[in-house]
Enzyme design. Structure first.
Site, PDB file in Angstrom:
ATOM      1  N   LYS A  93       0.866  -1.181   0.000  1.00  0.00           N
ATOM      2  CA  LYS A  93       0.000   0.000   0.000  1.00  0.00           C
ATOM      3  C   LYS A  93       0.899   1.226   0.000  1.00  0.00           C
ATOM      4  CE  LYS A  93      -4.508   0.973   0.533  1.00  0.00           C
ATOM      5  NZ  LYS A  93      -5.663   0.284  -0.012  1.00  0.00           N
ATOM      6  N   GLY A 192     -20.877   6.773   4.309  1.00  0.00           N
ATOM      7  CA  GLY A 192     -19.882   7.167   3.299  1.00  0.00           C
ATOM      8  C   GLY A 192     -20.439   6.935   1.910  1.00  0.00           C
ATOM      9  N   GLY A 194     -19.280   7.843  -1.099  1.00  0.00           N
ATOM     10  CA  GLY A 194     -18.256   8.164  -2.087  1.00  0.00           C
ATOM     11  C   GLY A 194     -18.377   7.217  -3.268  1.00  0.00           C
ATOM     12  N   ASN A 195     -17.236   6.853  -3.848  1.00  0.00           N
ATOM     13  CA  ASN A 195     -17.241   5.999  -5.048  1.00  0.00           C
ATOM     14  C   ASN A 195     -17.951   4.666  -4.814  1.00  0.00           C
ATOM     15  OD1 ASN A 195     -15.724   7.841  -6.573  1.00  0.00           O
ATOM     16  ND2 ASN A 195     -13.845   7.136  -5.612  1.00  0.00           N
ATOM     17  N   VAL A 196     -17.588   3.970  -3.738  1.00  0.00           N
ATOM     18  CA  VAL A 196     -18.196   2.664  -3.481  1.00  0.00           C
ATOM     19  C   VAL A 196     -19.639   2.831  -2.986  1.00  0.00           C
ATOM     20  CG1 VAL A 196     -18.035   0.501  -2.197  1.00  0.00           C
ATOM     21  CG2 VAL A 196     -15.943   1.675  -2.885  1.00  0.00           C
TER      22      VAL A 196
HETATM   23  P1  NAD Z   1     -14.297   7.871  -1.322  1.00  0.00           P
HETATM   24  O1  NAD Z   1     -13.234   8.767  -0.829  1.00  0.00           O
HETATM   25  O2  NAD Z   1     -14.794   8.004  -2.708  1.00  0.00           O
HETATM   26  O3  NAD Z   1     -15.570   7.987  -0.361  1.00  0.00           O
HETATM   27  C1  NAD Z   1     -15.497   8.023   1.035  1.00  0.00           C
HETATM   28  C2  NAD Z   1     -16.715   8.813   1.523  1.00  0.00           C
HETATM   29  O4  NAD Z   1     -16.765   8.734   2.949  1.00  0.00           O
HETATM   30  C3  NAD Z   1     -16.666  10.300   1.164  1.00  0.00           C
HETATM   31  O5  NAD Z   1     -17.900  10.697   0.602  1.00  0.00           O
HETATM   32  C4  NAD Z   1     -16.424  11.005   2.507  1.00  0.00           C
HETATM   33  O6  NAD Z   1     -17.008  12.291   2.570  1.00  0.00           O
HETATM   34  C5  NAD Z   1     -17.083  10.030   3.468  1.00  0.00           C
HETATM   35  N1  NAD Z   1     -16.601  10.074   4.847  1.00  0.00           N
HETATM   36  C6  NAD Z   1     -15.341  10.261   5.299  1.00  0.00           C
HETATM   37  N2  NAD Z   1     -15.316  10.206   6.647  1.00  0.00           N
HETATM   38  C7  NAD Z   1     -16.589   9.979   7.042  1.00  0.00           C
HETATM   39  C8  NAD Z   1     -17.207   9.823   8.303  1.00  0.00           C
HETATM   40  N3  NAD Z   1     -16.513   9.878   9.438  1.00  0.00           N
HETATM   41  N4  NAD Z   1     -18.545   9.611   8.340  1.00  0.00           N
HETATM   42  C9  NAD Z   1     -19.276   9.557   7.197  1.00  0.00           C
HETATM   43  N5  NAD Z   1     -18.737   9.699   5.965  1.00  0.00           N
HETATM   44  C10 NAD Z   1     -17.419   9.908   5.891  1.00  0.00           C
HETATM   45  O7  NAD Z   1     -13.761   6.376  -1.018  1.00  0.00           O
HETATM   46  P2  NAD Z   1     -14.262   5.024  -1.681  1.00  0.00           P
HETATM   47  O8  NAD Z   1     -13.424   4.723  -2.866  1.00  0.00           O
HETATM   48  O9  NAD Z   1     -15.757   5.047  -1.834  1.00  0.00           O
HETATM   49  O10 NAD Z   1     -13.861   3.970  -0.566  1.00  0.00           O
HETATM   50  C11 NAD Z   1     -14.608   3.869   0.626  1.00  0.00           C
HETATM   51  C12 NAD Z   1     -13.947   2.875   1.579  1.00  0.00           C
HETATM   52  O11 NAD Z   1     -13.854   1.597   0.949  1.00  0.00           O
HETATM   53  C13 NAD Z   1     -12.496   3.237   1.960  1.00  0.00           C
HETATM   54  O12 NAD Z   1     -12.251   2.806   3.277  1.00  0.00           O
HETATM   55  C14 NAD Z   1     -11.646   2.421   1.002  1.00  0.00           C
HETATM   56  O13 NAD Z   1     -10.377   2.133   1.525  1.00  0.00           O
HETATM   57  C15 NAD Z   1     -12.489   1.162   0.903  1.00  0.00           C
HETATM   58  N6  NAD Z   1     -12.266   0.438  -0.344  1.00  0.00           N
HETATM   59  C16 NAD Z   1     -12.485   1.049  -1.536  1.00  0.00           C
HETATM   60  C17 NAD Z   1     -12.280   0.339  -2.717  1.00  0.00           C
HETATM   61  C18 NAD Z   1     -12.533   0.971  -4.049  1.00  0.00           C
HETATM   62  O14 NAD Z   1     -12.603   0.233  -5.050  1.00  0.00           O
HETATM   63  N7  NAD Z   1     -12.692   2.261  -4.147  1.00  0.00           N
HETATM   64  C19 NAD Z   1     -11.854  -1.004  -2.662  1.00  0.00           C
HETATM   65  C20 NAD Z   1     -11.673  -1.610  -1.410  1.00  0.00           C
HETATM   66  C21 NAD Z   1     -11.881  -0.873  -0.248  1.00  0.00           C
END
Ligand code: NAD
Length: 361
Positions: A93, A192, A194-196
């Protein structure tokens, strides 16, 4: 650009070395580039099964020690994620210290050179605070990057497949807990968006679930409510009356303060390292009769997707492999019940057997 091995850095807290030795990390490398303002760390946990692959997180850490601890924890999780998913990859990472709004293409080029310096022992991808565009810029400097845009022969945004894998893990958990994988009418809280989280909303709408959302970003909440029929929870989310809690923001949300408040039957989400203390809070969840779908197992869809870039999988093969998360989740939960250990420990046991052929680390 200055690149150095952790073994040559003075002043790093001894606990970092202790953690590295305890969890058997192979290597941690620091990079500082004054010109592009890049401060980054790569951690390689294990390469027994293949090159260490794991995303890059850009975050405004308070200090280097905090960033180092995060990258060490996250890289270890990647080793076990690849192992339990049956991929021939090791765990690594990277973190970039700083506010992602201040990111520049120059900084990404500099980061690309840093990745290249590891000669393929570490392969990078997207994580929190990074975008597919960043992967494109990094690709100018190194071939050791996946999750590139489709126009460059990449697999594109991994979060679509991550969300699909989380759905599979959620359905497997529902099947184990309630005897049916149907999520229709189930109250599901996504923390959260976000993307996922956003992709998961779309999938859960098709399942007919009753969706609740929470995000620290109020604008995102407003936008999402305009687009989908979801309910927003603004205040304390942990004592909400829900069936499933899906952490999709950051890690550590399952701890001694939150678990006793939870009213849900299942926790199944995408965030990495959801258990603040993995060997304490896993048992606390059992005490509160809450089924936990191990994060590193059910959020592996994105890893499967980027792995396809290295192995030349087709979209249908990625889908098929991601759907296996449903069966693996049930198998882990059965093992956990049979051996009277937490689902986290059951999953780690299987992953470690593959990586070390022993039970250590
Ligand atoms: P992202 O940054 O697109 O979205 C994260 C969201 O969480 C944002 O909208 C942010 O405003 C919100 N957030 C942050 N802190 C918060 C809190 N305390 N309370 C509520 N909301 C909060 O990230 P992502 O790509 O959607 O990933 C989300 C999680 O999944 C991360 O932990 C990431 O490591 C994990 N993950 C993502 C992927 C992937 O393919 N993107 C794969 C495996 C794991």
């Amino acid at each position: 650009m200055k690149i150095c091995d952790i073994k040559k850095v003075d002043g790093i807290a001894p606990e970092v070395f202790e953690y590295m030795n305890l969890k058997k990390h192979e290597k941690v490398i620091f990079c500082s580039d004054e010109e592009s303002k890049l401060n980054a760390i790569i951690a390689i946990h294990n390469t027994n099964l293949g090159p260490a692959l794991g995303g890059t997180r850009m975050w405004n850490y308070n200090n280097i020690s905090e960033a180092t601890k995060d990258v060490l924890r996250l890289s270890r999780g990647m080793t076990y994620k690849a192992a339990i998913t049956g991929l021939d990859l090791g765990g690594g990472k990277a973190v970039i210290i700083g506010e992602s709004n201040n990111k520049t293409d120059n900084m990404m080029r500099s980061f690309g050179k840093f990745v290249e310096s590891q000669k393929g022992q570490y392969i990078t991808a997207e994580d929190v605070g990074m975008t597919t565009h960043d992967m494109e810029i990094i690709f100018e400097q190194t071939n050791h990057v996946v999750g590139k845009p489709k126009k460059l022969g990449g697999s594109g945004d991994p979060s679509v497949v991550t969300a699909y894998g989380v759905l599979m893990g959620m359905k497997g958990s529902a099947y184990f807990k309630w005897g049916s994988d149907k999520l229709q009418g189930k109250k599901i809280l996504i923390q959260g968006i976000g993307n996922v989280g956003r992709n998961l909303i779309e999938l859960l709408i098709k399942e007919g679930a009753d969706i609740y959302v929470n995000d620290v970003n109020a604008n995102k909440m407003t936008t999402i409510q305009k687009k989908y029929n979801v309910k927003a929870i603004h205040d304390n989310i942990y004592n909400s009356n829900i069936d499933i809690y899906a952490p999709c923001a950051l890690g550590g949300t399952l701890n001694e303060h939150t678990i006793p408040q939870l009213k849900c039957a299942i926790v199944a989400g995408a965030a990495n390292n959801q258990l603040a203390k993995e060997y304490i809070h896993d048992d606390l969840l059992i005490k509160h009769n809450i089924l936990y779908a191990p994060d590193f197992l059910i959020n592996a869809g994105g890893l499967i997707n980027v792995y396809s870039e290295l192995k030349g999988f087709s979209e249908s093969q990625v889908k098929e492999k991601t759907e296996k998360i449903f069966d693996t989740t049930i198998a882990i939960l059965k093992k956990s019940e049979k051996e009277k250990i937490s689902s986290q420990k059951a999953a780690l046991k299987i992953a470690k057997e593959r990586v070390f052929k022993t039970q250590s680390a």
